[in-house]
Motif scaffolding. Structure first.
Motif, PDB file in Angstrom:
ATOM      1  N   ARG A  57      10.362   3.164   5.433  1.00 21.71           N
ATOM      2  CA  ARG A  57      10.903   2.901   6.775  1.00 21.71           C
ATOM      3  C   ARG A  57      10.891   4.171   7.623  1.00 21.71           C
ATOM      4  O   ARG A  57      10.440   4.158   8.773  1.00 21.71           O
ATOM      5  CB  ARG A  57      12.323   2.364   6.652  1.00 21.71           C
ATOM      6  N   ASP A  58      11.367   5.268   7.056  1.00 25.43           N
ATOM      7  CA  ASP A  58      11.462   6.503   7.819  1.00 25.43           C
ATOM      8  C   ASP A  58      10.091   7.075   8.144  1.00 25.43           C
ATOM      9  O   ASP A  58       9.876   7.647   9.220  1.00 25.43           O
ATOM     10  CB  ASP A  58      12.301   7.531   7.058  1.00 25.43           C
ATOM     11  N   ARG A  59       9.143   6.928   7.218  1.00 24.67           N
ATOM     12  CA  ARG A  59       7.787   7.411   7.483  1.00 24.67           C
ATOM     13  C   ARG A  59       7.161   6.634   8.638  1.00 24.67           C
ATOM     14  O   ARG A  59       6.509   7.219   9.520  1.00 24.67           O
ATOM     15  CB  ARG A  59       6.939   7.275   6.216  1.00 24.67           C
ATOM     16  N   LEU A  60       7.360   5.327   8.663  1.00 26.11           N
ATOM     17  CA  LEU A  60       6.836   4.516   9.759  1.00 26.11           C
ATOM     18  C   LEU A  60       7.522   4.869  11.079  1.00 26.11           C
ATOM     19  O   LEU A  60       6.884   4.986  12.123  1.00 26.11           O
ATOM     20  CB  LEU A  60       7.015   3.032   9.442  1.00 26.11           C
ATOM     21  N   LEU A  61       8.836   5.065  11.025  1.00 33.63           N
ATOM     22  CA  LEU A  61       9.594   5.429  12.214  1.00 33.63           C
ATOM     23  C   LEU A  61       9.104   6.753  12.805  1.00 33.63           C
ATOM     24  O   LEU A  61       8.845   6.854  14.019  1.00 33.63           O
ATOM     25  CB  LEU A  61      11.079   5.552  11.866  1.00 33.63           C
ATOM     26  N   ILE A  62       8.961   7.765  11.976  1.00 39.22           N
ATOM     27  CA  ILE A  62       8.559   9.087  12.445  1.00 39.22           C
ATOM     28  C   ILE A  62       7.170   9.051  13.069  1.00 39.22           C
ATOM     29  O   ILE A  62       6.926   9.634  14.138  1.00 39.22           O
ATOM     30  CB  ILE A  62       8.627  10.101  11.290  1.00 39.22           C
ATOM     31  N   ALA A  63       6.251   8.337  12.424  1.00 37.03           N
ATOM     32  CA  ALA A  63       4.885   8.255  12.951  1.00 37.03           C
ATOM     33  C   ALA A  63       4.844   7.495  14.274  1.00 37.03           C
ATOM     34  O   ALA A  63       4.142   7.902  15.213  1.00 37.03           O
ATOM     35  CB  ALA A  63       3.973   7.595  11.924  1.00 37.03           C
ATOM     36  N   LEU A  64       5.573   6.403  14.358  1.00 38.27           N
ATOM     37  CA  LEU A  64       5.599   5.633  15.606  1.00 38.27           C
ATOM     38  C   LEU A  64       6.254   6.432  16.726  1.00 38.27           C
ATOM     39  O   LEU A  64       5.793   6.415  17.869  1.00 38.27           O
ATOM     40  CB  LEU A  64       6.328   4.306  15.390  1.00 38.27           C
ATOM     41  N   GLU A  65       7.323   7.142  16.408  1.00 43.05           N
ATOM     42  CA  GLU A  65       7.998   7.973  17.413  1.00 43.05           C
ATOM     43  C   GLU A  65       7.065   9.065  17.929  1.00 43.05           C
ATOM     44  O   GLU A  65       7.009   9.341  19.128  1.00 43.05           O
ATOM     45  CB  GLU A  65       9.267   8.578  16.820  1.00 43.05           C
ATOM     46  N   ALA A  66       6.313   9.690  17.031  1.00 38.66           N
ATOM     47  CA  ALA A  66       5.398  10.757  17.426  1.00 38.66           C
ATOM     48  C   ALA A  66       4.245  10.244  18.276  1.00 38.66           C
ATOM     49  O   ALA A  66       3.736  10.964  19.143  1.00 38.66           O
ATOM     50  CB  ALA A  66       4.864  11.469  16.183  1.00 38.66           C
ATOM     51  N   ALA A  67       3.836   8.994  18.046  1.00 36.35           N
ATOM     52  CA  ALA A  67       2.662   8.452  18.738  1.00 36.35           C
ATOM     53  C   ALA A  67       2.996   7.677  20.010  1.00 36.35           C
ATOM     54  O   ALA A  67       2.121   7.422  20.831  1.00 36.35           O
ATOM     55  CB  ALA A  67       1.894   7.535  17.783  1.00 36.35           C
ATOM     56  N   ARG A  68       4.246   7.307  20.193  1.00 37.32           N
ATOM     57  CA  ARG A  68       4.596   6.418  21.292  1.00 37.32           C
ATOM     58  C   ARG A  68       4.290   7.042  22.652  1.00 37.32           C
ATOM     59  O   ARG A  68       4.332   8.252  22.824  1.00 37.32           O
ATOM     60  CB  ARG A  68       6.070   6.033  21.225  1.00 37.32           C
ATOM     61  N   THR A  69       4.032   6.176  23.619  1.00 38.32           N
ATOM     62  CA  THR A  69       3.875   6.606  25.000  1.00 38.32           C
ATOM     63  C   THR A  69       5.229   6.505  25.693  1.00 38.32           C
ATOM     64  O   THR A  69       6.181   5.921  25.154  1.00 38.32           O
ATOM     65  CB  THR A  69       2.848   5.727  25.727  1.00 38.32           C
ATOM     66  N   GLU A  70       5.334   7.051  26.883  1.00 39.49           N
ATOM     67  CA  GLU A  70       6.621   7.078  27.582  1.00 39.49           C
ATOM     68  C   GLU A  70       7.144   5.685  27.908  1.00 39.49           C
ATOM     69  O   GLU A  70       8.332   5.514  28.171  1.00 39.49           O
ATOM     70  CB  GLU A  70       6.497   7.896  28.866  1.00 39.49           C
ATOM     71  N   ARG A  71       6.280   4.715  27.878  1.00 43.69           N
ATOM     72  CA  ARG A  71       6.687   3.348  28.190  1.00 43.69           C
ATOM     73  C   ARG A  71       7.640   2.774  27.142  1.00 43.69           C
ATOM     74  O   ARG A  71       8.406   1.853  27.422  1.00 43.69           O
ATOM     75  CB  ARG A  71       5.427   2.478  28.288  1.00 43.69           C
ATOM     76  N   TYR A  72       7.597   3.331  25.926  1.00 44.42           N
ATOM     77  CA  TYR A  72       8.303   2.731  24.800  1.00 44.42           C
ATOM     78  C   TYR A  72       9.389   3.630  24.223  1.00 44.42           C
ATOM     79  O   TYR A  72       9.375   4.844  24.382  1.00 44.42           O
ATOM     80  CB  TYR A  72       7.316   2.409  23.668  1.00 44.42           C
ATOM     81  N   GLU A  73      10.311   2.983  23.495  1.00 47.21           N
ATOM     82  CA  GLU A  73      11.270   3.657  22.635  1.00 47.21           C
ATOM     83  C   GLU A  73      11.092   3.122  21.220  1.00 47.21           C
ATOM     84  O   GLU A  73      10.691   1.957  21.034  1.00 47.21           O
ATOM     85  CB  GLU A  73      12.714   3.415  23.095  1.00 47.21           C
ATOM     86  N   VAL A  74      11.393   3.949  20.231  1.00 46.57           N
ATOM     87  CA  VAL A  74      11.297   3.563  18.823  1.00 46.57           C
ATOM     88  C   VAL A  74      12.632   3.884  18.166  1.00 46.57           C
ATOM     89  O   VAL A  74      13.182   4.969  18.361  1.00 46.57           O
ATOM     90  CB  VAL A  74      10.168   4.337  18.106  1.00 46.57           C
ATOM     91  N   VAL A  75      13.152   2.940  17.394  1.00 43.17           N
ATOM     92  CA  VAL A  75      14.454   3.168  16.763  1.00 43.17           C
ATOM     93  C   VAL A  75      14.528   2.351  15.473  1.00 43.17           C
ATOM     94  O   VAL A  75      13.817   1.356  15.304  1.00 43.17           O
ATOM     95  CB  VAL A  75      15.606   2.787  17.737  1.00 43.17           C
TER      96      VAL A  75
END
Length: 200
Positions: A57-75
């Motif tokens: 879960r945390d690995r997916l979260l960290i990768a998505l957070e690092a890749a996200r564009t300003e349009r999105y939030e990841v939590v």
């Protein structure tokens, strides 16, 4: 057993919902010794997760957070309001925060979700494989990922896209299951190393 009581749930009454079930406002302030979701007005206990589940879960979260564009939030572990009687807590969500007040936000409205990620545990197989995909597809969430630990103790991520006509998910055409590395362009370009083994 139900009770006609229509006030807020308490630590002594949460297991006896009204005939129509609890609503979010009735249960949101509960302080219970376990994590829970609201399913059709019933408080459902979320089981304890294991190390490998939390690591994935945390690995997916960290990768998505690092890749996200300003349009999105990841939590992670954020409650999602499907409706007043159904509050879900996916492992990870990607959502659009536009017009939401972050300091006041208790639950993310389901219509703001772009991606739901669930990591399957022994006690959540039916939910993560059947109930939750059907629930989020019915509410038009565009993408759903299901991460599982295979018999070889390696992680596989199943990527699904929404069929807007049938309101159901179908496997992503070019990459339905990711092993070792997850590479996708949707909902935004991201590359995630999945090459981690557990129990070997």
């Amino acid at each position: 057993m139900t009770t006609p009581q229509q006030g807020r749930a308490t630590e002594d009454t949460w297991m006896f919902p009204p005939a129509d079930g609890w609503t979010f406002d009735q249960v949101k302030d509960l302080e219970l010794p376990f994590d829970w979701e609201l399913v059709d007005g019933q408080i459902v206990v979320r089981g304890q997760t294991k190390f490998w589940h939390n690591r994935v879960r945390d690995r997916l979260l960290i990768a998505l957070e690092a890749a996200r564009t300003e349009r999105y939030e990841v939590v992670t572990e954020q409650c999602v309001m499907v409706d007043d009687s159904n509050i879900s807590k996916p492992d990870v969500i990607v959502f659009e925060p536009h017009k939401l007040e972050p300091l006041q936000l208790e639950c993310v409205p389901v219509n703001k979700l772009t991606l739901v990620v669930e990591v399957v545990s022994p006690g959540s197989r039916q939910d993560d494989r059947v109930r939750k995909p059907a629930l989020f597809a019915a509410h038009k969430v565009p993408y759903y990922w299901r991460a599982e630990l295979g018999r070889d103790q390696r992680v596989a991520v199943h990527e699904y896209w929404l069929n807007a006509d049938t309101l159901s998910y179908f496997p992503a055409p070019s990459h339905p299951v990711h092993h070792d590395k997850l590479i996708t362009e949707l909902p935004f370009p991201v590359e995630i190393d999945l090459a981690v083994r557990f129990g070997l």
